[in-house]
Design an enzyme around this catalytic site. Structure first.
Site, PDB file in Angstrom:
ATOM      1  N   GLY A 256      -7.757  -7.976   4.619  1.00 33.14           N
ATOM      2  CA  GLY A 256      -8.715  -8.310   5.875  1.00 33.14           C
ATOM      3  C   GLY A 256      -7.888  -8.738   6.876  1.00 33.14           C
ATOM      4  O   GLY A 256      -8.617  -8.942   7.948  1.00 33.14           O
TER       5      GLY A 256
ATOM      6  N   LYS B 120       0.836  -1.153   0.055  1.00 33.97           N
ATOM      7  CA  LYS B 120       0.058   0.044  -0.136  1.00 33.97           C
ATOM      8  C   LYS B 120       0.694   1.229  -0.113  1.00 33.97           C
ATOM      9  O   LYS B 120       0.631   2.102  -0.805  1.00 33.97           O
ATOM     10  CB  LYS B 120      -0.923   0.067   1.120  1.00 33.97           C
ATOM     11  CG  LYS B 120      -2.018   0.953   0.998  1.00 33.97           C
ATOM     12  CD  LYS B 120      -3.038   0.689   2.386  1.00 33.97           C
ATOM     13  CE  LYS B 120      -3.869  -0.260   2.156  1.00 33.97           C
ATOM     14  NZ  LYS B 120      -4.300  -1.091   3.508  1.00 33.97           N
TER      15      LYS B 120
ATOM     16  N   ARG C 254      -3.445   2.694   8.607  1.00 36.32           N
ATOM     17  CA  ARG C 254      -3.621   1.576   7.897  1.00 36.32           C
ATOM     18  C   ARG C 254      -2.309   0.762   7.883  1.00 36.32           C
ATOM     19  O   ARG C 254      -1.368   1.101   7.745  1.00 36.32           O
ATOM     20  CB  ARG C 254      -4.035   1.891   6.421  1.00 36.32           C
ATOM     21  CG  ARG C 254      -5.614   2.436   6.169  1.00 36.32           C
ATOM     22  CD  ARG C 254      -5.684   2.814   4.824  1.00 36.32           C
ATOM     23  NE  ARG C 254      -6.680   3.706   4.384  1.00 36.32           N
ATOM     24  CZ  ARG C 254      -7.923   3.279   4.146  1.00 36.32           C
ATOM     25  NH1 ARG C 254      -8.198   2.058   4.016  1.00 36.32           N
ATOM     26  NH2 ARG C 254      -8.746   4.225   3.845  1.00 36.32           N
TER      27      ARG C 254
ATOM     28  N   CYS D  97      14.233 -37.145  -8.506  1.00 36.10           N
ATOM     29  CA  CYS D  97      12.889 -37.729  -8.789  1.00 36.10           C
ATOM     30  C   CYS D  97      12.357 -37.742  -7.139  1.00 36.10           C
ATOM     31  O   CYS D  97      11.334 -38.293  -7.080  1.00 36.10           O
ATOM     32  CB  CYS D  97      13.343 -39.015  -9.124  1.00 36.10           C
ATOM     33  SG  CYS D  97      14.017 -39.958  -8.053  1.00 36.10           S
TER      34      CYS D  97
ATOM     35  N   SER E 178      19.979 -39.845 -10.286  1.00 40.36           N
ATOM     36  CA  SER E 178      18.902 -39.493  -9.738  1.00 40.36           C
ATOM     37  C   SER E 178      18.765 -39.212  -8.469  1.00 40.36           C
ATOM     38  O   SER E 178      19.064 -40.287  -7.676  1.00 40.36           O
ATOM     39  CB  SER E 178      17.721 -40.229 -10.313  1.00 40.36           C
ATOM     40  OG  SER E 178      16.476 -39.677 -10.068  1.00 40.36           O
TER      41      SER E 178
ATOM     42  N   MET F  82      -5.277  -7.619   8.668  1.00 40.18           N
ATOM     43  CA  MET F  82      -4.920  -6.631   9.566  1.00 40.18           C
ATOM     44  C   MET F  82      -5.464  -5.441   9.847  1.00 40.18           C
ATOM     45  O   MET F  82      -6.517  -5.575   9.248  1.00 40.18           O
ATOM     46  CB  MET F  82      -3.203  -6.325   9.297  1.00 40.18           C
ATOM     47  CG  MET F  82      -2.451  -7.477   9.317  1.00 40.18           C
ATOM     48  SD  MET F  82      -0.585  -7.119   8.721  1.00 40.18           S
ATOM     49  CE  MET F  82      -0.940  -6.611   7.226  1.00 40.18           C
TER      50      MET F  82
ATOM     51  N   TYR G 160      17.516 -32.752 -15.839  1.00 40.51           N
ATOM     52  CA  TYR G 160      16.000 -32.857 -15.689  1.00 40.51           C
ATOM     53  C   TYR G 160      15.256 -33.164 -14.184  1.00 40.51           C
ATOM     54  O   TYR G 160      16.078 -33.380 -13.325  1.00 40.51           O
ATOM     55  CB  TYR G 160      15.448 -33.988 -16.530  1.00 40.51           C
ATOM     56  CG  TYR G 160      15.831 -35.298 -15.659  1.00 40.51           C
ATOM     57  CD1 TYR G 160      14.874 -36.168 -14.885  1.00 40.51           C
ATOM     58  CD2 TYR G 160      16.983 -36.242 -15.955  1.00 40.51           C
ATOM     59  CE1 TYR G 160      15.188 -37.132 -14.337  1.00 40.51           C
ATOM     60  CE2 TYR G 160      17.413 -37.410 -15.559  1.00 40.51           C
ATOM     61  CZ  TYR G 160      16.610 -37.845 -14.591  1.00 40.51           C
ATOM     62  OH  TYR G 160      16.734 -38.942 -13.878  1.00 40.51           O
TER      63      TYR G 160
ATOM     64  N   ARG H 250      -2.711  -2.019  -6.345  1.00 36.95           N
ATOM     65  CA  ARG H 250      -1.913  -3.190  -6.150  1.00 36.95           C
ATOM     66  C   ARG H 250      -2.557  -3.808  -7.402  1.00 36.95           C
ATOM     67  O   ARG H 250      -3.465  -3.863  -7.895  1.00 36.95           O
ATOM     68  CB  ARG H 250      -2.227  -3.650  -4.904  1.00 36.95           C
ATOM     69  CG  ARG H 250      -3.960  -3.993  -4.808  1.00 36.95           C
ATOM     70  CD  ARG H 250      -4.033  -4.700  -3.364  1.00 36.95           C
ATOM     71  NE  ARG H 250      -5.182  -4.910  -3.207  1.00 36.95           N
ATOM     72  CZ  ARG H 250      -6.017  -5.189  -1.860  1.00 36.95           C
ATOM     73  NH1 ARG H 250      -5.251  -4.991  -0.882  1.00 36.95           N
ATOM     74  NH2 ARG H 250      -7.342  -5.082  -1.841  1.00 36.95           N
TER      75      ARG H 250
ATOM     76  N   HIS I 293       4.303 -42.530   2.451  1.00 33.02           N
ATOM     77  CA  HIS I 293       3.924 -43.376   0.946  1.00 33.02           C
ATOM     78  C   HIS I 293       2.400 -42.816   0.902  1.00 33.02           C
ATOM     79  O   HIS I 293       2.265 -42.590  -0.256  1.00 33.02           O
ATOM     80  CB  HIS I 293       3.652 -44.720   1.738  1.00 33.02           C
ATOM     81  CG  HIS I 293       3.110 -45.759   0.930  1.00 33.02           C
ATOM     82  ND1 HIS I 293       1.695 -46.048   0.717  1.00 33.02           N
ATOM     83  CD2 HIS I 293       3.548 -46.369  -0.205  1.00 33.02           C
ATOM     84  CE1 HIS I 293       1.492 -46.716  -0.462  1.00 33.02           C
ATOM     85  NE2 HIS I 293       2.720 -47.072  -0.851  1.00 33.02           N
TER      86      HIS I 293
HETATM   87  C1  PEP Z   1      13.253 -40.629  -2.821  1.00 34.14           C
HETATM   88  O1  PEP Z   1      13.609 -41.098  -1.724  1.00 34.14           O
HETATM   89  O2  PEP Z   1      13.496 -39.451  -3.117  1.00 34.14           O
HETATM   90  C2  PEP Z   1      12.396 -41.625  -3.880  1.00 34.14           C
HETATM   91  C3  PEP Z   1      12.186 -40.860  -4.975  1.00 34.14           C
HETATM   92  O3  PEP Z   1      12.416 -42.561  -3.319  1.00 34.14           O
HETATM   93  P1  PEP Z   1      10.937 -43.255  -2.589  1.00 34.14           P
HETATM   94  O4  PEP Z   1      10.429 -41.900  -2.289  1.00 34.14           O
HETATM   95  O5  PEP Z   1      10.321 -44.140  -3.085  1.00 34.14           O
HETATM   96  O6  PEP Z   1      12.003 -43.630  -1.107  1.00 34.14           O
END
Ligand code: PEP
Ligand code: MG
Length: 933
Positions: free
Chosen positions: A104, A25, A95, A846, A776, A106, A866, A339, A460
């Site tokens: 809204g 602001k 303000r 990954c 990976s 604060m 990647y 804003r 999991h």
């Molecule tokens: C990890 O540990 O990052 C992975 C991709 O394997 P998981 O989650 O299956 O243990």
């Protein structure tokens, strides 16, 4: 340090770029003043001052009083009025306003400077006693509730009683005398509650108001909003003290809110509302029906023309859709705020694309404006906003960790088996478990959503549900699940099997009953934005997908391959032929229960055709894109039943006694399974598992190639920690694969690599790279092992680590956003060392971090090839990978902006801080220093 910044009469000490100091602001007011818009004068006390106030026992820096006095004197000079003056008083608003908009959340106090004397002056100057006393009662009301914390309802009740007594229905009929009477009532109520008189001195009023605004930064609702919106790293709120202008002085006055484009569709039309003869809070309160801007154009053409001019000026100046607040006082327009306007996801994409077409912004800027949340909101259903907050509060059963966003409604079931059975009968179910394991995937797959009492964001349940974009809440610590009684309870709420619940995965809240959901629509401009992102980014984006179905989904989300195919879920569910699921389950259980290598091999032979079919399906879906398949990873006990009933059933199927099954389960149990007999340790001790899986992969590849499909298999060993260990695994992989290829007379290129999930593997990456053709980073396990925090249990205390009112040790959950300082340092080290040995080492990530925008940007900085994310987060990763390139180019250029139309400059290589020299020919040159959090 300077704490106060003045603005007014066409000049401002601050500017629009100073959001971190002045808040949104304050920065907007300063900038609007600078560009010549009509803005009331005032001054802004910085967010740094709020930080000081909160950190120094609610005291102010010593220079503040002097700075405020000087700015107030300047304001009085500009306006020609004095605060508290009995003839023509200056009135101000006080303000809040932080660097990120928190609507809204604060506090604000209006009409400050009024007392029993100045109210008379105001009445006389305006010739409107009713207006003056109305302004005074509003001030007393706001001061009492905001500064002192007296209950709003008590004051409203007094107003209600007064209206009843005077037989008045509407506020507009309240007379000056009535307001005066109400002020007296408010003030005596104030004295009664506080034991002192209502403060008459404007300077006391001002300092109290400043303190109250600073305090509101830590109010519960503000803290919660920041947590939910992921707003971190801000110092506090600024305080804006601004000359009051009044929209409620008669029929040539009013107040309004407008947007430079339609915030719901993004269409380029002037959009907004105006309320005649009213103050700002009347618009927000929605008591009276406002007029549309079109009517304003007809009734006040001059004002409208000025407003239209402000609209054009502000949008071209800020080069973004603006949300503006304005007031018209006796026919004169004042701009009170501007804003970047909040907008729907559809409008977000449309405005970004349209503005590029209009030449207002570059493509890079358009990309920079899309957030992960904007993309996320396109894919997940959410709870319909029509359900009131109060209703929701009553129905709230418990709150857990928001693992996968969106919302889900279903009947509660407590076992995967029930979930499957009920779903078969057409029921919508929510699977509720203490925790899940691979054996639950069948039930998870058919459930609308998943709720667990334990676990964190990489448990999991979270990982699997995320892969399917299935709403999931984990770590609901207050939830008591009684499997035997088939009921769950929390905070006095008891929910039985078969009763409806609603999960809000975005907030992590669980509600009783069915809350209606709304499903978003995909705006056409989304595809344009993502196409632009693909043109800019340098990292590939793959998906974590375990089945052909998921792989196909991943392709539609733009994945360029699979970065992680976890093979364990295939043993529990046949996703293509569900009726055959039990055959695979039995085969893996036979393998686990086998006493000899021969028996094990016999069981594995049964699994092989299933695995071959799974892999062939995935290769087909990924036609020509690389597919990284990880060999078996979880500890074997996860594949066998732990309860007596199911153990008996398994014993019957296999033809052994239940005691044999129970003994084996007991033998497999580990006190620390996350660090137990899992990962590649399984293939070291049972090489026949590796042989079966590698065999199935290569046979599937051959089958696909023969069918005319291009395959690029990448075989990945999980959780390795040693050069010799990896050599055994790589040699065995080649032996099995090459033999099959030779026998088939085929040549198929495939890679063999490893996950990096343990500190030792990362530290000795140069040695592992002798064997591995790719790395990976499994950052779920790597975060767990580097930080020494269990990914499944950390949910119990992490909330406290993240809570800014408690320990506030981390700003983000390290299982969600990569810990750059620690885990990131080790990843940087491993990449450098790995590429020193093997310059063309392919590197990816990954873990769940591969779908987190901030982590993706870091991966780009580290020079990864990647990232791999669950299918629904692939678009987020595509966008973030592009933003990483843009941000890097901008920071190298040093001005924060990428010049329109120019190619993005390749990053000059810098070495990782304190790390050995990078390999000369390393493929990606844009590694920059690893920065701490
Ligand atoms: C990890 O540990 O990052 C992975 C991709 O394997 P998981 O989650 O299956 O243990
Ligand atoms: Mg892992």
């Amino acid at each position: 340090m300077k704490y106060v910044y003045s603005f007014g009469a066409g000049k401002a000490e601050g500017d629009g770029a100073m959001k971190d100091v002045l808040g949104g602001k304050g920065a907007g007011l300063a900038e609007m003043t600078r560009i010549g818009l009509p803005v009331p004068a005032g001054f802004t006390i910085s967010a740094q001052c709020c930080d000081y106030y909160l950190k120094h026992g609610r005291t102010y820096p010593k220079e503040l009083r002097g700075e405020v006095a000087a700015s107030l004197a300047r304001l009085e000079k500009i306006t020609g009025k004095k605060l508290g003056d009995s003839r023509d008083p200056l009135l101000v608003s006080v303000r809040s306003g932080s660097a990120r908009s928190m609507p809204g959340m604060m506090e604000t106090i209006l009409n400050l400077g009024l007392n029993d004397r100045s109210v008379e002056g105001l009445a006389e100057r305006t010739g409107n006693a009713r207006f003056a006393w109305d302004a005074y009662r509003r001030f007393v009301q706001m001061y009492s509730t905001v500064v002192i914390g007296l209950p709003k309802e008590d004051l409203e009740e007094k107003l209600g009683n007064l209206k009843k007594k005077a037989r008045i229905a509407d506020d507009t009929q309240v007379t000056a005398e009535h307001w005066q009477e109400l002020v007296a009532m408010y003030k005596s109520y104030f004295s009664e509650k506080t034991g002192r008189d209502f403060p008459a001195h404007p300077s006391e009023q001002l300092w109290d108001a400043i303190g109250a605004v600073f305090e509101s930064w830590m109010a519960e609702k503000a803290v919660t909003y920041r947590r939910v919106e992921n707003i971190t790293g801000l110092l506090g709120t600024a305080v804006n003290v601004v000359q009051m202008v009044f929209g409620n002085t008669g029929s040539d006055s009013g107040t309004g809110v407008c947007f430079t484009r339609d915030p719901s569709t993004g269409e380029k039309i002037f959009y907004g509302d105006f309320l005649l003869n009213a103050q700002g809070e009347d618009v927000v309160a929605g008591i009276r029906t406002p007029m549309h801007l079109g009517e304003l154009a007809r009734s006040m053409p001059k004002v409208y023309a000025q407003l239209e001019k402000a609209r054009q000026l502000l949008e071209s100046h800020y080069r973004d859709m603006q949300d503006m607040e304005f007031t018209v006082e006796e026919g004169k327009l004042y701009m009170l705020q501007t804003r970047a306007g909040k907008r729907t996801p559809a409008a977000t994409f449309r405005i970004a694309v349209d503005m590029v077409k209009e030449g207002l912004i570059s493509r890079e800027e358009a990309l920079g404006r899309i957030t992960p949340g904007d993309i996320q909101r396109l894919f997940y259903p959410v709870m319909a906003p029509k359900v009131s907050v109060e209703q929701l509060a009553q129905r709230k059963v418990c709150v857990g960790i928001n693992a996968v966003p969106g919302a889900a409604v279903g009947k509660v079931v407590f076992s995967a088996r029930d979930a499957e059975e009920w779903a078969k009968n057409g029921e919508k179910v929510i699977l509720v478990r203490r925790e899940t394991s691979p054996e639950d995937v069948g039930g998870m797959a058919v459930a609308q959503g998943v709720l667990t009492a334990t676990g964190g964001k990489t448990s999991h349940a979270a990982v699997v549900a995320r892969g399917w974009a299935k709403c999931c809440i984990v770590g609901c610590e207050t939830l008591n699940i009684d499997y035997a009684a088939k009921q769950m309870s929390s905070d006095g709420h008891v929910v039985h099997q078969g009763e409806w619940i609603t999960l809000d995965g975005t907030e992590g809240a669980v509600y009783e009953g069915q809350v209606p959901l709304v499903t978003p629509e995909m705006p056409e401009h989304y595809h344009t934005i993502l196409k632009w992102a693909d043109e800019v980014r340098r990292m590939d984006v793959r998906a974590n997908a375990d089945t052909a179905q998921d792989a196909r989904k991943a392709r539609t989300m733009g994945a360029q391959g699979i970065g992680l195919c976890r093979t364990e879920h295939m043993f529990f569910k046949d996703f293509e032929q569900p009726e055959r699921s039990s055959e695979r389950q039995l085969a893996i259980q036979e393998m686990i229960l086998a006493d000899s290598e021969n028996d094990r091999r016999r069981a594995l032979d049964k699994l092989r055709p299933f695995q071959r079919r799974d892999f062939a399906g995935i290769f087909h879906a990924m036609d020509g894109f690389p597919v990284t398949i990880r060999l078996l990873d979880p500890p074997l006990h996860e594949f066998v039943p732990h309860d007596l009933e199911n153990q008996r059933e398994l014993a019957r199927k296999i033809g052994v006694t239940p005691e044999v099954v129970a003994r084996r389960v007991e033998k497999l149990s580990e006190s620390n399974p996350m660090l137990g007999h899992r990962g590649c340790r399984l293939s070291i001790t049972y090489p026949e598992i590796l042989e079966m899986q590698v065999g199935a992969i290569i046979e599937a590849a051959i089958e696909c190639v023969k069918a005319g499909c291009k395959v690029i298999p990448e075989i990945m060993h999980p959780l390795t920690l040693d050069r010799k260990e990896l050599k055994i695994l790589v040699d065995a992989t080649h032996r099995v694969a090459d033999e099959i290829l030779r026998a088939a007379g085929m040549k198929i290129d495939y890679l063999v690599g490893t996950m990096i999930e343990l500190p030792r593997a990362a530290l000795l990456a140069d040695q592992l790279a002798e064997q591995a053709e790719f790395f990976s980073f499994g950052t779920n396990d790597l975060t767990q092992t580097v930080m020494g925090l269990s990914r499944d249990d950390a949910g119990r205390f992490l909330p406290e680590y993240l809570d800014e009112t408690k320990a506030a040790i981390f700003t983000t959950d390290p299982f969600q956003t990569l810990d750059r300082a620690g885990v990131g340092l080790l990843i940087g080290w491993a990449i450098t060392r790995g590429r020193a040995t093997r310059p063309n080492l392919k590197v990816g990530i990954c873990g769940e971090h591969g779908g987190d925008a901030e982590s993706v940007k870091f991966c780009h900085q580290l020079g990864m090839n990647y990232v791999s994310a669950s299918p629904y987060r692939v678009p987020i990763a595509r966008l973030a990978a592009a933003q990483a390139v843009i941000e890097q180019a901008a920071s190298q250029k040093g001005n924060g902006r990428v010049p329109k139309g120019k190619p993005i400059r390749k990053g000059a290589a810098k070495n990782l801080a304190d790390m050995p020299q990078r390999a000369k020919n390393a493929k990606k040159p844009e590694v920059i220093a690893v920065r701490g959090k």
